[in-house]
Design a protein around this motif. Structure first.
Motif, short mmCIF file in Angstrom:
data_model
loop_
_atom_site.label_atom_id
_atom_site.label_comp_id
_atom_site.label_asym_id
_atom_site.label_seq_id
_atom_site.Cartn_x
_atom_site.Cartn_y
_atom_site.Cartn_z
N PRO B 60 -22.96 4.44 97.28
CA PRO B 60 -21.60 3.96 97.61
C PRO B 60 -20.53 4.48 96.65
O PRO B 60 -19.36 4.55 96.99
CB PRO B 60 -21.71 2.43 97.51
CG PRO B 60 -23.13 2.11 97.30
CD PRO B 60 -23.91 3.35 97.10
N HIS B 63 -18.19 7.20 97.87
CA HIS B 63 -17.18 7.01 98.92
C HIS B 63 -15.86 7.61 98.44
O HIS B 63 -15.40 7.31 97.34
CB HIS B 63 -17.02 5.51 99.25
CG HIS B 63 -16.19 5.26 100.47
ND1 HIS B 63 -14.83 5.34 100.44
CD2 HIS B 63 -16.54 4.97 101.74
CE1 HIS B 63 -14.36 5.09 101.65
NE2 HIS B 63 -15.38 4.88 102.47
N GLY B 67 -15.12 4.45 96.49
CA GLY B 67 -16.28 4.56 95.62
C GLY B 67 -15.89 4.95 94.20
O GLY B 67 -15.24 5.97 93.98
#
Lengths: 282, 314
Positions: B60, B63, B67
Motif C-alpha cells: 500500500p 499507492h 501511499g
C-alpha cells in the motif's frame, strides 16, 4: 396533361427556354460580371421510349443540361418538366419519387463509385434509400441487376471494391446501380468516354439490350457522332450552350444544315485499315 | 445487408478497401523510421500506464497518491526500495510516474477524441452545407482559434475554483477543435465535387446519408491523423495547467508532480523528482508528434521522400 408548348403529347421530358449562367462569386466592391452562359435558352423535348442524343464538343454545355434535368443544379431561367411536373419545384417526397424514376449513368467509372462501398453495397444503396423490399428481395434484385449488366456470377462481385474491378466492370456496376431501381428515364453522360473502344462497344450493346428489355427513355450525352448514330433516334447538336440543329439522327447526320454540324461530321476521325486509293492515305 | 454480402461469397481473398488501404498504409508507416520510433515510445508509455496498476498491489505504500513510506518523511534519493526515490512526504516517485502515464493517455486521448468528433462534424457540415452555414461555422471556429486557450482556461479555473480532470479535458477539447474543422472542411469541399456524391444524390440519398455514409469514411483517415496532433497539445495544456497550480489536485499527473517539486522547493534539491516527469512529458508529446508526421506522409504522397526506384528495389 396540359402543356402550352409545341411538344407532342408523347413527350416525357420537356425543356423550355432553360438557361444556366455561372457567375463568379461577387464580393463587396467587385464589378458585376456577366458570367459564363453554360446553357443558353435551350428548349427540347424527349418522347417516351426514345433515345435522344445530345451531341456537342467539350464545354458546349451538354453535361450542364443533363445536370439541370437531373436537378443536380437549378436553372437560372426556364422550366424543365418531367411528365408535366416542373422539376425545379420538387421538394421532399416528390423529389425522392422523381429520383427513383430518373437516373444517371456516370461518365467516369473511376470517380463515380465510392471507394469505401463494396459492389453489393453500391448496387443495393438505391434500394435501401428508397426502402424497396426486405433484405432477401433486395438481394435478389441486386443479383438480377448485376447479372443483366454482365457481371456474373453476381456473387463473385458482391464483396469486391471498385479498385478491384477493371474500368469496364466498374461501368457495368454503375449501370447495375442505375438499373436496379427500374427507372423510366436514364441520362447517360458520355458513359464510355473513359473506356477503350472494345469495352465501349460492349457497354453500348448492354445499353441497347436494357433499352429493349425495360422500355427506358434515354437522354444520351456524347461528343461522338458515330456513337450517337449507333444509339440515338433523334439528336440535338449543341454548341456554346445553344441547340443549333435538331432532328432524327439519320437526317441530321446525312444532311446537316448547320455549319457546326458539318464541321463536327468532318472532324469525325475515319480509320481505314485498307488503303483506299480514291481517298488517299489516312 | 452486409451479412448477406458476406454469406454470398465463399472466398475471402477480396479484402475490403479499408483493410487494403490500412495494410498499404501500415507498411509505408513502418518503413518510416520517425514513425517507428514514435510507435515504440508509445508502446513503452502504454506499458507504463498498464504497469501503474501493479505497485499498489505489492504494498500500500506504493499507492501514488496516499501511499507513504512509513520510514521516510523527506525527499530521499533513488534506492532499491524506491527506484526513483521519494517525494518530501515519502511517496514513491516511480509509481507516480507510471500513474502519470495513465493520466496523460487519458487526458490526451479523450480530449483529442472529443475535439476530433466536434471538429469533424462541424467541418463536414460547414464544407457540405454551402455558403451561409460555411461562413457562420468557420467564423465561429476562427473566433475560438484566436482565443488564448490556456489563459481562458486559467481564468475559468480562477472563477469556478478547482477544476476536475474531466472538466479540464472538456475545456481542452472545446478549444482545440477549430483546426480539425478547417482541415475536414477543406477535404469535404473537394469530396463534394467528386462524381460519386452526385451519384448518391441522383439515387435519392438524403444529406445525412451523404454526410455519414459517403463523406465521413473518406475524411476519417485525415481526422485520425489530426487526432495524434491534438493528443500532443492536450497533454501539454494539461501539464501546463497542473504545473501552474490549476490542475486537479486529486490526480497524479506529470504536470502535477512538477508542481509539487516546485511548490515544496525541491527544484534543485531533488533531480530524481524533477527530471523524470519533465522528460516523460517531452517524450510522450514527441512520440505522438512523430507518429502523426509518419501518418501524414502515408496520407500525403507528396511528403514522401522515397521515390519509385526504392520500391522496386525492396
Amino acid at each position: 396533361m396540359m402543356s402550352d408548348t409545341t411538344a407532342p403529347d408523347s413527350a416525357i421530358l420537356e425543356v423550355q427556354n432553360v438557361s444556366r449562367i455561372y457567375r463568379s462569386r461577387r464580393f463587396l466592391f467587385a464589378r458585376d460580371d456577366k458570367g459564363i452562359t453554360a446553357v443558353d435558352n435551350v428548349s427540347l423535348h424527349v418522347r417516351l421510349g426514345e433515345v435522344f442524343g445530345l451531341v456537342g464538343g467539350s464545354g458546349s454545355g451538354k453535361t450542364t443540361l443533363g445536370r439541370l434535368i437531373l436537378r443536380l443544379e437549378h436553372p437560372d431561367g426556364g422550366d424543365i418538366r418531367f411528365e408535366g411536373m416542373s422539376v425545379s419545384s420538387l421538394r421532399g417526397r416528390g423529389l425522392k419519387a422523381f429520383r427513383r424514376r430518373m437516373q444517371m449513368i456516370p461518365q467516369d467509372p473511376y470517380q463515380s463509385l465510392n471507394p469505401y462501398f463494396s459492389i453489393y453495397d453500391t448496387v443495393a444503396e438505391p434500394l435501401v434509400i428508397h426502402g424497396i423490399g426486405d433484405d432477401a428481395a433486395r438481394h435478389e434484385l441486386v443479383r438480377k441487376a448485376l447479372e443483366s449488366c454482365g457481371l456474373s456470377p453476381a456473387q463473385d462481385y458482391y464483396p469486391r471494391y471498385p479498385h478491384q474491378l477493371s474500368g469496364g466492370q466498374r461501368q457495368r456496376a454503375a449501370i447495375a446501380r442505375v438499373m436496379v431501381l427500374d427507372p423510366d428515364f436514364v441520362i447517360a453522360d458520355e458513359p464510355t468516354s473513359m473506356l477503350d473502344a472494345s469495352i465501349s462497344f460492349s457497354i453500348f450493346r448492354l445499353l441497347s439490350k436494357i433499352r429493349k428489355k425495360q422500355r427506358v427513355t434515354f437522354l444520351f450525352i456524347t461528343h461522338d457522332l458515330a456513337a450517337a448514330r449507333f444509339f440515338c433516334d433523334r439528336i440535338a447538336v449543341v454548341r456554346q450552350g445553344r441547340i443549333v440543329e435538331t432532328g432524327p439522327t439519320v437526317a441530321v447526320i446525312e444532311n446537316p444544315q448547320h455549319e457546326y454540324t458539318k464541321s463536327l461530321i468532318a472532324a469525325q476521325p475515319r480509320f481505314s485499315f485498307v488503303k483506299n486509293p480514291a481517298e488517299g492515305e489516312v | 445487408m452486409k451479412a448477406i454480402a458476406a454469406a454470398g461469397t465463399g472466398k475471402n481473398e477480396t479484402r475490403s478497401f479499408r483493410m487494403q488501404a490500412f495494410l498499404e498504409g501500415w507498411s509505408l508507416f513502418y518503413e518510416n523510421i520517425v514513425g517507428r520510433i514514435g510507435l515504440y515510445l508509445l508502446i513503452l508509455f502504454g506499458l507504463m500506464a498498464l504497469a501503474s496498476y501493479i505497485p499498489p498491489l505489492i504494498d500500500p505504500m506504493y499507492h501514488p497518491m496516499t501511499g507513504v513510506d512509513p520510514d521516510i518523511s523527506y525527499a530521499s534519493a533513488p534506492s532499491w526500495r524506491h527506484w526513483l526515490g521519494t517525494d518530501n512526504i515519502g511517496r514513491d516517485i516511480f509509481t507516480q510516474l507510471l500513474t502519470g502515464a495513465r493520466v496523460a493517455f487519458l487526458v490526451g486521448i479523450s480530449a483529442a477524441f472529443i475535439s476530433i468528433v466536434i471538429g469533424t462534424l462541424l467541418g463536414m457540415i460547414a464544407g457540405y452545407g454551402g455558403r451561409v452555414l460555411d461562413s457562420v461555422l468557420m467564423r465561429f471556429a476562427d473566433m475560438i482559434m484566436v482565443m488564448p486557450s490556456l489563459l481562458v482556461i486559467l481564468l475559468l479555473s480562477v472563477l469556478f475554483g478547482q477544476l476536475s480532470i474531466w472538466i479540464i479535458v472538456m475545456l481542452i477539447a472545446l478549444f482545440r477543435w477549430p483546426a480539425v474543422a478547417r482541415v475536414i472542411r477543406s477535404q469535404t469541399l473537394s469530396l463534394k465535387q467528386r462524381p460519386f456524391i452526385d451519384m448518391a444524390r441522383v439515387a435519392g440519398a438524403s444529406h445525412v446519408r451523404i454526410l455519414f455514409r459517403h463523406i465521413l469514411p473518406n475524411v476519417l483517415p485525415m481526422a485520425l491523423l489530426y487526432m495524434t496532433f491534438r493528443v500532443t497539445s492536450a497533454i501539454i495544456v494539461e501539464a501546463a495547467l497542473a504545473f501552474l497550480g490549476f490542475g486537479d489536485p486529486n490526480t497524479v499527473s506529470w504536470g502535477m508532480m512538477l508542481q509539487w517539486v516546485w511548490k515544496t522547493g525541491h527544484m534543485f534539491q531533488a533531480p530524481w523528482w524533477l527530471l523524470p516527469p519533465g522528460i516523460c512529458i517531452s517524450l510522450i508529446t514527441l512520440a505522438f508528434y512523430m507518429m502523426g508526421r509518419a501518418m501524414e506522409e502515408v496520407l500525403d504522397p507528396r511528403l514522401r521522400k522515397t521515390k519509385g526506384p526504392d520500391y522496386a528495389a525492396s
